[in-house]
Design a protein around this motif. Sequence first.
Motif, PDB file in Angstrom:
ATOM      1  N   THR A 192       0.837  -1.199   0.000  1.00  0.00           N
ATOM      2  CA  THR A 192       0.000   0.000   0.000  1.00  0.00           C
ATOM      3  C   THR A 192       0.873   1.251   0.000  1.00  0.00           C
ATOM      4  N   GLY A 193       1.866   1.275  -0.897  1.00  0.00           N
ATOM      5  CA  GLY A 193       2.778   2.410  -0.970  1.00  0.00           C
ATOM      6  C   GLY A 193       4.044   2.114  -0.206  1.00  0.00           C
ATOM      7  N   LEU A 194       4.886   1.241  -0.760  1.00  0.00           N
ATOM      8  CA  LEU A 194       6.079   0.758  -0.070  1.00  0.00           C
ATOM      9  C   LEU A 194       7.316   1.250  -0.803  1.00  0.00           C
ATOM     10  N   ALA A 195       8.334   1.652  -0.028  1.00  0.00           N
ATOM     11  CA  ALA A 195       9.634   2.013  -0.585  1.00  0.00           C
ATOM     12  C   ALA A 195      10.670   1.038  -0.050  1.00  0.00           C
ATOM     13  N   VAL A 196      11.433   0.449  -0.971  1.00  0.00           N
ATOM     14  CA  VAL A 196      12.497  -0.494  -0.604  1.00  0.00           C
ATOM     15  C   VAL A 196      13.789   0.094  -1.150  1.00  0.00           C
ATOM     16  N   ASN A 197      14.544   0.747  -0.294  1.00  0.00           N
ATOM     17  CA  ASN A 197      15.628   1.618  -0.741  1.00  0.00           C
ATOM     18  C   ASN A 197      16.950   1.309  -0.055  1.00  0.00           C
ATOM     19  N   ALA A 198      18.028   1.302  -0.836  1.00  0.00           N
ATOM     20  CA  ALA A 198      19.406   1.319  -0.322  1.00  0.00           C
ATOM     21  C   ALA A 198      19.723   0.140   0.576  1.00  0.00           C
ATOM     22  N   ASN A 199      19.138  -1.020   0.286  1.00  0.00           N
ATOM     23  CA  ASN A 199      19.446  -2.225   1.045  1.00  0.00           C
ATOM     24  C   ASN A 199      20.563  -3.010   0.365  1.00  0.00           C
ATOM     25  N   THR A 200      21.260  -3.833   1.143  1.00  0.00           N
ATOM     26  CA  THR A 200      22.312  -4.703   0.631  1.00  0.00           C
ATOM     27  C   THR A 200      21.887  -6.147   0.837  1.00  0.00           C
ATOM     28  N   ILE A 201      21.795  -6.904  -0.257  1.00  0.00           N
ATOM     29  CA  ILE A 201      21.264  -8.264  -0.217  1.00  0.00           C
ATOM     30  C   ILE A 201      22.275  -9.189  -0.875  1.00  0.00           C
ATOM     31  N   ASP A 202      22.643 -10.266  -0.173  1.00  0.00           N
ATOM     32  CA  ASP A 202      23.685 -11.154  -0.673  1.00  0.00           C
ATOM     33  C   ASP A 202      23.355 -12.601  -0.326  1.00  0.00           C
ATOM     34  N   ARG A 203      23.542 -13.480  -1.302  1.00  0.00           N
ATOM     35  CA  ARG A 203      23.427 -14.931  -1.099  1.00  0.00           C
ATOM     36  C   ARG A 203      22.061 -15.355  -0.549  1.00  0.00           C
ATOM     37  N   CYS A 204      21.030 -14.964  -1.248  1.00  0.00           N
ATOM     38  CA  CYS A 204      19.696 -15.463  -0.934  1.00  0.00           C
ATOM     39  C   CYS A 204      19.365 -16.587  -1.908  1.00  0.00           C
ATOM     40  N   GLY A 205      18.753 -17.660  -1.386  1.00  0.00           N
ATOM     41  CA  GLY A 205      18.674 -18.919  -2.106  1.00  0.00           C
ATOM     42  C   GLY A 205      17.853 -18.894  -3.370  1.00  0.00           C
ATOM     43  N   ILE A 206      16.718 -18.157  -3.385  1.00  0.00           N
ATOM     44  CA  ILE A 206      15.866 -18.206  -4.578  1.00  0.00           C
ATOM     45  C   ILE A 206      15.370 -16.840  -5.044  1.00  0.00           C
ATOM     46  N   GLY A 207      15.697 -15.763  -4.354  1.00  0.00           N
ATOM     47  CA  GLY A 207      15.231 -14.460  -4.820  1.00  0.00           C
ATOM     48  C   GLY A 207      15.658 -13.332  -3.908  1.00  0.00           C
ATOM     49  N   GLY A 208      15.704 -12.122  -4.490  1.00  0.00           N
ATOM     50  CA  GLY A 208      16.079 -10.941  -3.717  1.00  0.00           C
ATOM     51  C   GLY A 208      14.867 -10.182  -3.229  1.00  0.00           C
TER      52      GLY A 208
END
Length: 456
Positions: A192-208
């Motif tokens: 309902t109006g989400l911001a996903v900003n400036a995150n660091t994501i590494d080694r996730c098994g099936i998706g970011g």
Amino acid sequence: MITRRRTLMGLSLAAGAGLLSIREAASAPALSMTELRGSIDAGAAGLRPKRGEDQTRRLQDLIEQATRNDQWVFLPPGRYEVGNLTLPDRTRLTGIAGATEIAFAGGRSFLRAEDAGRIELSNLVFDGAGLALHDDAPAMLHLFDVANLSMENCELKGCDKTALRVERCGGRIERCRVSTIGEFAIHALDSTGLAVNANTIDRCGIGGILIHRTTAGEDNSIVTGNRITRTGATYGGTGQFGNAINIYRANGVIVSGNHISDSAFTAIRANAASNIQISDNTCLRSGETAIYSEFGFEGALVTGNLIDGAANGISIANFNEGGRLAIVSSNIVRNISLEGPYVHDSVGFGIGIGVEADTVVSNNVIENVARWGMLIGWGPFLRNVSVTGNVIRNAKIGCAVTVAEDPGPALISGNVFDGTPDGAIVGFRWHDAATKDLAQGAEVLPHLTITGNRAI
């Protein structure tokens, strides 16, 4: 007069009364000094970090006490082990970034929140501790129906399921770090109006990062400035998994300024997502197609992206399913190979940019492509495509265009082809070449206007 010295003296005195110390306050940039003054210090209230001791009940009591008075709960450094922790409305929980750890102690779930107007989490490490969640717990942190979620400068790790699942939530998730997760890093459903900003994501098994909806509709999420590396596809498949950013049925989403590398499948995959903007992203070493806008969508703007290394570069596909209306402009696409993660049963791999319907392809630079620099249409699926001002270097064929049964019109004009040994522009009937080089005026076909191209 309020001076810096008086402010610091006041904070020091406050720390002696059980509030945050100056050093602790300075380590929590998401909070102002005014907000911290009224917080509950969990250490002063008797909650002590201790490995092997379940602290759920004590932490739950402190959170509920704080929500009644709109206070923050501050957790001093250390490891707090909890299970089945529930966050009520107006939960505000913070700690010392990188030093305050909330770890899963076991149980049906780790942490959940439901029907809340506001939840704020900052400067915390959430550790799944490698313990299994119950079958009905889809994620370490499961939040739903939270109108205003603020999750900032947190770390999530050590779980064989999803790190964070948010359903029907608004707000922001920013500057968080997610690693060593078995499934998805962030799974947002019906936002309902989400911001996903400036995150660091590494080694996730099936998706970011997943922005999904149960049925197609306006979502308007913004996904910007994230760094996503080494997204896996441990569940296999032909594209359902292994995508760094996946937009599904969510309209009006902006995906911009992300840095993505080493995805098992796609860097950015938009499926049945209308009015999407995919701009200014860096996509390196994608295992399959780097950027997709596919299936039943109307409206896709794919501009200013840099793609280096993939089995296909950019695909605007599935006119047969209603996929149409796009601009593909000012992208760099290079080093496209024939090798993908599975045996392709349709178009195949080794294509720089492929489009089908109601689309402008302009001012792109395409270089070092194993098969076709551009693919315009597929079989009868071609309508109203304009291909102008592109530079294609070192591709087996510069531009493959469909001449199969009853395709729609296309304009191919003002492009530069350099190093295309099997032809600059060649007509194809499905997989098979059906014309000589059309850039040389070999044939006149009624559905094609080919003019002003330069082949070197």
